[in-house]
Enzyme design. Structure first.
Site, PDB file in Angstrom:
ATOM      1  N   SER A  27      55.510   6.723 -20.898  1.00  0.00           N
ATOM      2  CA  SER A  27      56.513   6.038 -20.075  1.00  0.00           C
ATOM      3  C   SER A  27      57.834   6.991 -19.906  1.00  0.00           C
ATOM      4  CB  SER A  27      57.022   4.773 -20.597  1.00  0.00           C
ATOM      5  OG  SER A  27      56.111   3.867 -21.464  1.00  0.00           O
ATOM      6  N   HIS A  58      52.516   2.214 -15.406  1.00  0.00           N
ATOM      7  CA  HIS A  58      51.491   3.296 -15.773  1.00  0.00           C
ATOM      8  C   HIS A  58      50.539   3.460 -14.721  1.00  0.00           C
ATOM      9  CE1 HIS A  58      51.987   4.039 -20.088  1.00  0.00           C
ATOM     10  NE2 HIS A  58      52.819   3.129 -20.211  1.00  0.00           N
ATOM     11  N   HIS A  80      45.592   1.954 -23.534  1.00  0.00           N
ATOM     12  CA  HIS A  80      45.944   1.568 -24.491  1.00  0.00           C
ATOM     13  C   HIS A  80      44.734   0.596 -24.993  1.00  0.00           C
ATOM     14  CE1 HIS A  80      49.701   2.660 -22.385  1.00  0.00           C
ATOM     15  NE2 HIS A  80      50.111   2.797 -23.489  1.00  0.00           N
ATOM     16  N   TYR A  82      45.601  -2.291 -26.787  1.00  0.00           N
ATOM     17  CA  TYR A  82      46.025  -3.341 -26.397  1.00  0.00           C
ATOM     18  C   TYR A  82      45.624  -4.152 -25.224  1.00  0.00           C
ATOM     19  CZ  TYR A  82      50.178  -1.457 -24.366  1.00  0.00           C
ATOM     20  OH  TYR A  82      50.924  -0.640 -23.568  1.00  0.00           O
ATOM     21  N   GLU A  83      45.318  -3.263 -24.310  1.00  0.00           N
ATOM     22  CA  GLU A  83      44.898  -3.692 -22.991  1.00  0.00           C
ATOM     23  C   GLU A  83      43.164  -4.256 -23.213  1.00  0.00           C
ATOM     24  OE1 GLU A  83      45.781  -1.091 -19.629  1.00  0.00           O
ATOM     25  OE2 GLU A  83      46.130   0.374 -21.273  1.00  0.00           O
ATOM     26  N   ALA A 110      56.800   6.511 -25.674  1.00  0.00           N
ATOM     27  CA  ALA A 110      57.915   5.913 -25.862  1.00  0.00           C
ATOM     28  C   ALA A 110      57.862   5.301 -27.412  1.00  0.00           C
ATOM     29  CB  ALA A 110      58.104   4.851 -24.909  1.00  0.00           C
ATOM     30  N   MET A 208      52.687   2.349 -29.839  1.00  0.00           N
ATOM     31  CA  MET A 208      51.315   1.694 -29.690  1.00  0.00           C
ATOM     32  C   MET A 208      50.228   2.683 -28.965  1.00  0.00           C
ATOM     33  SD  MET A 208      52.717  -1.904 -28.127  1.00  0.00           S
ATOM     34  CE  MET A 208      54.419  -2.552 -28.791  1.00  0.00           C
ATOM     35  N   SER A 209      50.622   3.967 -28.957  1.00  0.00           N
ATOM     36  CA  SER A 209      49.532   4.932 -28.302  1.00  0.00           C
ATOM     37  C   SER A 209      49.200   6.154 -29.205  1.00  0.00           C
ATOM     38  CB  SER A 209      50.148   5.223 -27.081  1.00  0.00           C
ATOM     39  OG  SER A 209      51.160   6.108 -27.271  1.00  0.00           O
ATOM     40  N   ASN A 232      64.245   2.683 -28.222  1.00  0.00           N
ATOM     41  CA  ASN A 232      64.970   1.620 -28.830  1.00  0.00           C
ATOM     42  C   ASN A 232      64.927   1.489 -30.315  1.00  0.00           C
ATOM     43  OD1 ASN A 232      61.984   0.896 -28.098  1.00  0.00           O
ATOM     44  ND2 ASN A 232      62.520  -0.291 -29.948  1.00  0.00           N
ATOM     45  N   HIS A 244      60.815  -5.206 -23.143  1.00  0.00           N
ATOM     46  CA  HIS A 244      60.184  -3.729 -22.320  1.00  0.00           C
ATOM     47  C   HIS A 244      60.733  -3.377 -21.667  1.00  0.00           C
ATOM     48  CE1 HIS A 244      56.605  -1.466 -20.976  1.00  0.00           C
ATOM     49  NE2 HIS A 244      56.739  -1.809 -20.003  1.00  0.00           N
TER      50      HIS A 244
HETATM   51  N1  HPA Z   1      57.461  -0.498 -31.104  1.00  0.00           N
HETATM   52  C1  HPA Z   1      56.297  -0.175 -30.987  1.00  0.00           C
HETATM   53  N2  HPA Z   1      55.994   0.401 -29.494  1.00  0.00           N
HETATM   54  C2  HPA Z   1      57.218   0.885 -29.025  1.00  0.00           C
HETATM   55  C3  HPA Z   1      58.638   0.411 -29.575  1.00  0.00           C
HETATM   56  C4  HPA Z   1      58.578  -0.204 -30.651  1.00  0.00           C
HETATM   57  O1  HPA Z   1      59.888  -0.494 -31.088  1.00  0.00           O
HETATM   58  N3  HPA Z   1      59.415   0.983 -28.434  1.00  0.00           N
HETATM   59  C5  HPA Z   1      58.487   1.568 -27.331  1.00  0.00           C
HETATM   60  N4  HPA Z   1      57.474   1.638 -27.659  1.00  0.00           N
END
Ligand code: HPA
Length: 271
Positions: A27, A58, A80, A82-83, A110, A208-209, A232, A244
């Site tokens: 991202s 994406h 990913h 999770y998809e 990210a 998550m990647s 974040n 998100h």
């Molecule tokens: N957790 C998991 N994946 C993320 C986060 C998070 O806080 N921020 C961006 N991707």
């Protein structure tokens, strides 16, 4: 193996040139393709056996172009777990890149900061990772032509690349953090207790990647650089829910710095 060969042959037929380096655009980096010249674009959907990314924000394209003198393949749109794709599907593109003989890979993402000295908007060099996904793309039959059954993971993220990022960042007047990336599958953000656990385990950021791709790339002996855009503070650090939208907004804000750094580092390590 046949599927990998078929996808690789298709990409080769379109590009018809060497590839020095591949970068997976997380991202906020997807516009990197705009700085490359003489581009060739290939939609994932046209590549035999390639998975197609479904996340908003994406795209699903391979873009080949020159950044300086570096013949760069950009993966715009990551797959990913999770998809709903399994680990083999998630890492299929990386297998194809390895099969094509690409030796260097930059993985970007990210991530949420677990380390409280980080701030949203920071860029962090990944020094190592912890796989809390409890999934592993290397499970199953080992293809010895790719790599060993029990691959070493002592140096997943190449020290020389990390040192170069620090030099390049200095010369651009950018501050970079360094830390351990911890992979959880998502798609939910972590609970505050999970974030605390990650901190106790030695993780500095969560995401998550990246880890599935890194395992496969390293298995094939590719040299890896990993960069996180801290979007974040991880859950429970600040008194507010995660969203998100915030991740996308912050990655948009960091985009220029991230692109400047990435462009410079590609020119530095790509040749
Ligand atoms: N957790 C998991 N994946 C993320 C986060 C998070 O806080 N921020 C961006 N991707």
């Amino acid at each position: 193996m046949e599927k990998i060969k078929e996808a690789a042959e298709f990409i080769k037929s379109k590009i018809n040139d060497d590839i020095d380096l591949v970068i997976v655009l997380g991202s906020g980096l997807s516009d990197l393709a705009d700085i490359a010249s003489d581009c060739i674009e290939i939609d994932y959907k046209d590549i035999p056996n390639f998975p197609v990314s479904t996340v908003v924000g994406h795209a699903g394209k391979l873009i080949y172009g020159k950044i300086g003198d570096v013949k760069t393949l950009m993966m715009k749109g990551r797959i990913h777990h999770y998809e709903g794709y399994d680990m083999k599907e998630v890492t299929f593109p990386m297998r194809v890149f390895g099969y094509l003989g690409i030796k260097k890979v930059i993985l970007t993402n990210a991530a949420g900061a677990v380390n409280e000295s980080f701030n949203p908007g920071d860029i962090a060099i990944i020094t190592d990772h912890i796989n809390l996904g409890m999934r592993n793309p290397l499970i199953g039959k080992n293809y010895d032509e790719f790599g060993p059954r029990f691959p070493d993971m002592s140096n997943v993220y190449k020290k020389e690349f990390r040192d170069k990022v620090k030099l390049v960042a200095d010369s651009l007047g950018l501050k970079v953090q360094e830390g351990v990336y911890t992979y959880l599958t998502g798609p939910n953000y972590e609970t505050p207790s999970e974030v605390k656990m990650v901190r106790i385990l030695g993780g500095d950021m969560v995401g998550m990647s990246t880890v599935p791709e890194a395992l496969v790339a390293r298995h094939m002996g590719m040299d890896i650089l990993g960069l996180s855009c801290i979007t974040n503070m991880a859950a429970g650090i600040l008194d507010k829910p995660l969203d998100h939208k915030e991740v996308l907004e912050v990655s948009e804000r960091v985009k220029n710095d991230m692109m400047k750094l990435t462009e410079a580092i590609i020119k530095e390590i790509g040749k």
